[in-house]
Write an enzyme that holds these catalytic residues in place. Structure first.
Site, mmCIF file in Angstrom:
data_model
loop_
_atom_site.group_PDB
_atom_site.id
_atom_site.type_symbol
_atom_site.label_atom_id
_atom_site.label_comp_id
_atom_site.label_asym_id
_atom_site.label_seq_id
_atom_site.Cartn_x
_atom_site.Cartn_y
_atom_site.Cartn_z
ATOM 1 N N ARG A 49 0.854 -1.189 0.000
ATOM 2 C CA ARG A 49 0.000 0.000 0.000
ATOM 3 C C ARG A 49 0.889 1.238 0.000
ATOM 4 O O ARG A 49 1.114 1.835 1.053
ATOM 5 C CB ARG A 49 -0.900 0.017 1.233
ATOM 6 C CG ARG A 49 -1.738 -1.236 1.408
ATOM 7 C CD ARG A 49 -2.504 -1.159 2.714
ATOM 8 N NE ARG A 49 -3.179 -2.409 3.034
ATOM 9 C CZ ARG A 49 -3.831 -2.630 4.169
ATOM 10 N NH1 ARG A 49 -3.881 -1.689 5.093
ATOM 11 N NH2 ARG A 49 -4.418 -3.782 4.395
ATOM 12 N N ASP A 51 2.086 4.968 -0.161
ATOM 13 C CA ASP A 51 1.420 6.199 0.251
ATOM 14 C C ASP A 51 1.323 7.186 -0.906
ATOM 15 O O ASP A 51 1.913 6.985 -1.971
ATOM 16 C CB ASP A 51 2.175 6.845 1.414
ATOM 17 C CG ASP A 51 2.034 6.058 2.707
ATOM 18 O OD1 ASP A 51 1.028 5.342 2.855
ATOM 19 O OD2 ASP A 51 2.932 6.166 3.564
ATOM 20 N N TYR A 109 12.787 -1.302 -1.365
ATOM 21 C CA TYR A 109 12.553 0.095 -1.700
ATOM 22 C C TYR A 109 13.883 0.789 -1.965
ATOM 23 O O TYR A 109 14.922 0.398 -1.427
ATOM 24 C CB TYR A 109 11.867 0.825 -0.542
ATOM 25 C CG TYR A 109 10.404 0.527 -0.360
ATOM 26 C CD1 TYR A 109 9.431 1.327 -0.958
ATOM 27 C CD2 TYR A 109 9.985 -0.541 0.427
ATOM 28 C CE1 TYR A 109 8.081 1.070 -0.774
ATOM 29 C CE2 TYR A 109 8.634 -0.809 0.617
ATOM 30 C CZ TYR A 109 7.687 0.002 0.006
ATOM 31 O OH TYR A 109 6.354 -0.265 0.190
ATOM 32 N N ARG A 194 10.675 6.145 4.979
ATOM 33 C CA ARG A 194 10.867 7.595 4.955
ATOM 34 C C ARG A 194 11.382 8.116 6.297
ATOM 35 O O ARG A 194 12.170 9.064 6.347
ATOM 36 C CB ARG A 194 9.562 8.279 4.554
ATOM 37 C CG ARG A 194 9.194 8.015 3.088
ATOM 38 C CD ARG A 194 7.737 8.329 2.795
ATOM 39 N NE ARG A 194 7.431 9.725 3.038
ATOM 40 C CZ ARG A 194 6.184 10.214 3.050
ATOM 41 N NH1 ARG A 194 5.143 9.402 2.850
ATOM 42 N NH2 ARG A 194 5.979 11.489 3.261
#
Length: 247
Positions: A49, A51, A109, A194
């Protein structure tokens, strides 16, 4: 019949992957395209999911349908039908019980930090104008392997059963005027990457000592960690599955 669809997207125009009532999302756009072209309602389940504003160079989702279709033609039609910021890379049959989210073994990522001002990547990198100590940032990255509980990097008030994640890769690489933070794990918490990057940038700027990362992680307190870097520098790049999922 269950199918996996492999896609990539530029997340700038979307409020994340997952369908939301009052905002456009990638899942909604892809579902509408599949439903239109196959002539029946199609629901898809993504492997993650992302963002709002986050990109994906690789994401898998599954859908079920009894409609018979020619795969290359459907991929061609989808890519013609979809907006230019979403691309379908592949569609293939999988076993009936395979789940795009729950059967994923790992996710990776990349966060891109621009260390040289470049007007052509402002929507794709986070620009840091001050010098960063990459050696210290990589020393901090190695500390992540010593821990499982990463609650300090999770968005607060998140409904999860556990904050544990198994980190498989974490390192900073220098590439063409950019720093790329590459991280791979079995799962990620919301906003985790992040928050990690923001914390490590503070370490690279000399605002936080490398060894302080132990205290930050042990605190399990989001306010102890660094700032959350902007979404536009984050990319979901790779998802791994067991080799035997395909039919």
């Amino acid at each position: 019949m269950r199918y996996f669809v492999e896609l990539s997207y530029n997340g700038k125009a979307y409020h994340g992957w997952q369908i939301q009532p009052n905002a456009i999302t990638v899942q909604e756009v892809v579902e509408k395209a599949l439903s239109t072209l196959l002539g029946v309602p199609i629901s898809i389940m993504g492997a993650g999911r992302t963002d709002a504003g986050v990109h994906a160079t690789q994401l898998f989702a599954h859908f079920d349908t009894d409609v018979v279709f020619d795969t290359p033609k459907l991929i061609y039609k989808l890519n013609s039908f979809l907006p230019t910021d979403i691309a379908i890379r592949d569609i293939f049959k999988v076993k009936a019980d395979v789940h795009a989210r729950f059967h994923a073994l790992s996710r990776a990522y990349v966060y891109r930090v621009a260390i040289e001002k470049n007007v052509f990547n402002v929507d794709h990198c986070f620009y840091v104008k001050h010098a960063l100590d990459v050696d210290k940032m990589n020393a901090a990255a190695k500390i992540l392997f010593e821990y499982k509980d990463f609650q300090c990097f999770s968005k607060t008030h998140t409904d999860v059963k556990t904050y544990n994640c198994d980190i498989m890769q974490a390192e900073w690489l220098v590439k063409n005027g950019e720093l790329h933070f590459v991280i791979k794990a079995n799962r990620f918490l919301r906003n985790m990457v992040r928050a990690i990057v923001g914390t490590m940038i503070n370490i690279g700027l000399g605002k936080v000592e490398v060894e302080s990362l132990h205290t930050i992680i042990a605190s399990k307190n989001r306010s102890e960690a660094g700032f959350s870097v902007p979404a536009h520098g984050l990319y979901l790049t790779d998802i791994e599955y067991p080799k035997d999922i395909k039919l």
